[in-house]
Design an enzyme around this catalytic site. Structure first.
Site, PDB file in Angstrom:
ATOM      1  N   HIS A  65    -145.212 -13.173   1.355  1.00 52.05           N
ATOM      2  CA  HIS A  65    -145.764 -13.651   0.081  1.00 52.05           C
ATOM      3  C   HIS A  65    -145.560 -15.154  -0.001  1.00 52.05           C
ATOM      4  CE1 HIS A  65    -146.378  -9.576  -1.524  1.00 52.05           C
ATOM      5  NE2 HIS A  65    -145.305  -9.277  -0.817  1.00 52.05           N
ATOM      6  N   LEU A  66    -146.663 -15.907   0.149  1.00 52.56           N
ATOM      7  CA  LEU A  66    -146.563 -17.373   0.092  1.00 52.56           C
ATOM      8  C   LEU A  66    -146.729 -17.885  -1.342  1.00 52.56           C
ATOM      9  CD1 LEU A  66    -148.529 -18.388   3.330  1.00 52.56           C
ATOM     10  CD2 LEU A  66    -146.052 -18.354   2.988  1.00 52.56           C
ATOM     11  N   ARG A  67    -147.214 -17.013  -2.233  1.00 53.35           N
ATOM     12  CA  ARG A  67    -147.252 -17.271  -3.691  1.00 53.35           C
ATOM     13  C   ARG A  67    -148.278 -18.288  -4.161  1.00 53.35           C
ATOM     14  NH1 ARG A  67    -144.772 -12.617  -4.705  1.00 53.35           N
ATOM     15  NH2 ARG A  67    -142.494 -12.660  -4.707  1.00 53.35           N
ATOM     16  N   ASN A 104    -151.566 -10.943  -3.430  1.00 51.74           N
ATOM     17  CA  ASN A 104    -151.216 -10.810  -4.857  1.00 51.74           C
ATOM     18  C   ASN A 104    -150.783 -12.137  -5.482  1.00 51.74           C
ATOM     19  OD1 ASN A 104    -148.825 -10.789  -3.388  1.00 51.74           O
ATOM     20  ND2 ASN A 104    -147.769  -9.410  -4.788  1.00 51.74           N
ATOM     21  N   HIS A 120    -149.490  -0.279   0.420  1.00 52.27           N
ATOM     22  CA  HIS A 120    -148.144  -0.238  -0.134  1.00 52.27           C
ATOM     23  C   HIS A 120    -148.063   1.153  -0.750  1.00 52.27           C
ATOM     24  CE1 HIS A 120    -144.917  -2.033  -2.955  1.00 52.27           C
ATOM     25  NE2 HIS A 120    -145.090  -0.795  -3.343  1.00 52.27           N
ATOM     26  N   HIS A 180    -143.941  -1.606   4.793  1.00 55.57           N
ATOM     27  CA  HIS A 180    -142.506  -1.417   4.496  1.00 55.57           C
ATOM     28  C   HIS A 180    -142.092   0.024   4.235  1.00 55.57           C
ATOM     29  CE1 HIS A 180    -144.272  -1.611   0.551  1.00 55.57           C
ATOM     30  NE2 HIS A 180    -144.257  -2.927   0.467  1.00 55.57           N
ATOM     31  N   ASP A 196    -141.504  -8.881   4.423  1.00 49.49           N
ATOM     32  CA  ASP A 196    -141.899  -8.764   3.020  1.00 49.49           C
ATOM     33  C   ASP A 196    -141.253  -9.919   2.229  1.00 49.49           C
ATOM     34  OD1 ASP A 196    -142.966  -7.956   0.619  1.00 49.49           O
ATOM     35  OD2 ASP A 196    -141.743  -6.151   0.413  1.00 49.49           O
ATOM     36  N   HIS A 216    -138.529 -15.650  -5.269  1.00 46.48           N
ATOM     37  CA  HIS A 216    -138.491 -15.733  -6.733  1.00 46.48           C
ATOM     38  C   HIS A 216    -137.598 -16.899  -7.127  1.00 46.48           C
ATOM     39  CE1 HIS A 216    -140.619 -11.992  -7.389  1.00 46.48           C
ATOM     40  NE2 HIS A 216    -139.806 -11.379  -6.566  1.00 46.48           N
TER      41      HIS A 216
HETATM   42 ZN   LIG Z   1    -145.227  -4.059  -0.937  1.00 52.38          ZN
END
Ligand SMILES: [Zn+2]
Length: 430
Positions: free
Chosen positions: A62-64, A94, A179, A232, A306, A310
């Site tokens: 997740h690079l956000r 996402n 997922h 995952h 994963d 945060h």
């Molecule tokens: Zn996931």
């Protein structure tokens, strides 16, 4: 000008290579593998005592960016990846806006080309807005270089919709990476349901919330023939489902994270460490042992992090209020070296399969091997460096690792992407 990397132990099971030798690189590709190599003009690096393997790839990151740059962005996330020894990552969709159309794919590609320190592969959403109701613009995204599809972060509730996603993706020979989570059954679950949820007085997250959806998606894989990659995976029974699907000849693969291999629900103490709040949750010791068996026997295809950054204040709250996830790019390789390779559970060849070879195969990427003609995406690590994980050492914007204070053995030192150094002697090249 050519680059000669000298005296590293070169390991690549694809070409049956395990010996100390030199690599000659020119124009981004390996020209020659051999001894005492030379060229007309060249620079050289001595990598004595180190191990060199095909570049590591993490297909679940997740690079956000766009939308959550306070947690991470493409510049910091890819620096974190390089620091951890990765030559490529696959970015999850996402973000805000969500990567569910060609423009969003182009944005990530352009930003990565501008500020990235590794290759960034882009995955697209299966459904618009990750809403599970309308197909995303999958064909258009493929045309713009999207390499896989996932609604990561949630399950696709509607079985008919999941079937359409698989039917559609199959036309483009793209893998769908679910997922697997029955959202209704998982509810507001915080930790694994059973001993941990009882002991901590937190809402439980049953293993069946994952296993039921894996069962369903394998059935849909049988129906549609679309390649399916379970994200995952965390339970022993879930892995048995994947084993059975593989035995049947279905195109099913799966991934596990280092934290689900090394940590269990027992690590969540009465100080309620939010760094150990992850989705899916840490499971039982028996599950972790089962996953390790799968890593050894080949049922597990890929190790992924994963990587879920945060901000500190987001995690610095009551357990129920903190967001799920931990970062992983800068500890993944060292955890696998320390807990699996150094203990003799797997060898370097298997590690390379899990972290470099299978990830590329699953995402339909060009093979990278230590042979003439291959792209020079390379990871170099020192198996003997002993180090302690410290928050101050991370290049990620986020510090939410579950491994702070862990003493690890082995660490990436040098990384090459297309023949260019992105890290040298443990320092990311700017
Ligand atoms: Zn996931």
């Amino acid at each position: 000008m050519a680059l000669i990397l000298r005296n590293a132990r070169l390991i690549d099971p694809q070409v049956g290579l395990d010996e100390v030798a030199d690599l000659l690189i020119r124009d981004g590709r390996i020209v020659e593998v051999g001894h005492d190599l030379t060229a007309k003009t060249y620079v050289e690096r001595d990598l004595s005592g180190k191990i060199l393997v095909p570049g590591l790839v993490d297909i679940h990151v997740h690079l956000r960016e766009h939308g959550f740059e306070l947690k991470e962005d493409i510049a910091s996330g890819t620096r974190s990846a390089a620091h951890g020894g990765f030559t490529a990552v696959c970015a999850m969709p996402n973000t805000t806006p969500i990567t569910d159309n060609a423009l969003a794919v182009e944005y990530v590609k352009a930003r990565a080309a501008e500020v990235g320190k590794c290759r960034v592969l882009v995955s697209g959403a299966c459904t618009k807005g990750l809403g599970g109701e309308t197909l995303a613009e999958m064909g258009d995204m493929v045309a713009h270089g999207c390499c896989a599809f996932t609604d990561d972060g949630r399950g696709i509730k509607d079985t008919g919709m999941m079937r359409r996603v698989l039917d559609y993706a199959a036309q483009f020979d793209r893998v769908v990476m679910p997922h697997c989570q029955d959202d209704e059954l998982v509810g507001k679950g915080q930790v694994n349901e059973g001993v941990a949820s009882t002991r901590l007085g937190l809402e439980g997250w049953p293993a069946e919330g994952e296993e039921l959806e894996i069962m369903r998606d394998i059935a849909l894989c049988r129906l549609t023939g679309c390649p399916l990659h379970i994200q995952h995976l965390t339970t022993k029974r879930a892995l048995d489902l994947v084993r059975a699907a593989k035995a049947e000849g279905l195109p099913v693969t799966c991934e596990v994270t280092p934290h689900h291999l090394v940590l269990t629900e027992d690590h969540i103490g009465d100080d309620y460490p939010t760094s150990l709040k992850v989705n899916p949750p840490l499971r039982t010791a028996e599950d972790a042992a089962g996953l390790i068996e799968g890593v050894v026997d080949g049922s597990v295809d890929v190790i992924v992090t994963d990587h879920a950054p945060h901000a500190e204040w987001e995690k610095d709250r009551e357990f129920e209020l903190a967001p799920f996830g931990m970062i992983g790019l800068e500890t993944s390789l060292s955890l696998i070296l320390t807990y699996l390779v150094d203990k003799g559970i797997i060898d370097y060849n298997r590690m390379v399969e899990l972290m470099a070879i299978r990830p590329r195969e699953i995402l339909r990427q060009e093979r990278v091997a230590l042979e003439a003609g291959s792209v020079a995406d390379l990871t170099v690590f020192d198996p003997n460096i002993e180090w302690t994980v410290q928050a101050s050492d991370f290049l990620s914007k986020a510090k939410n690792s579950g491994f702070i204070g862990y003493e690890l053995k082995g660490r990436a030192t040098d990384v090459y992407v297309g023949g260019y150094a992105t890290m040298e002697n443990g320092v990311v090249v700017e």
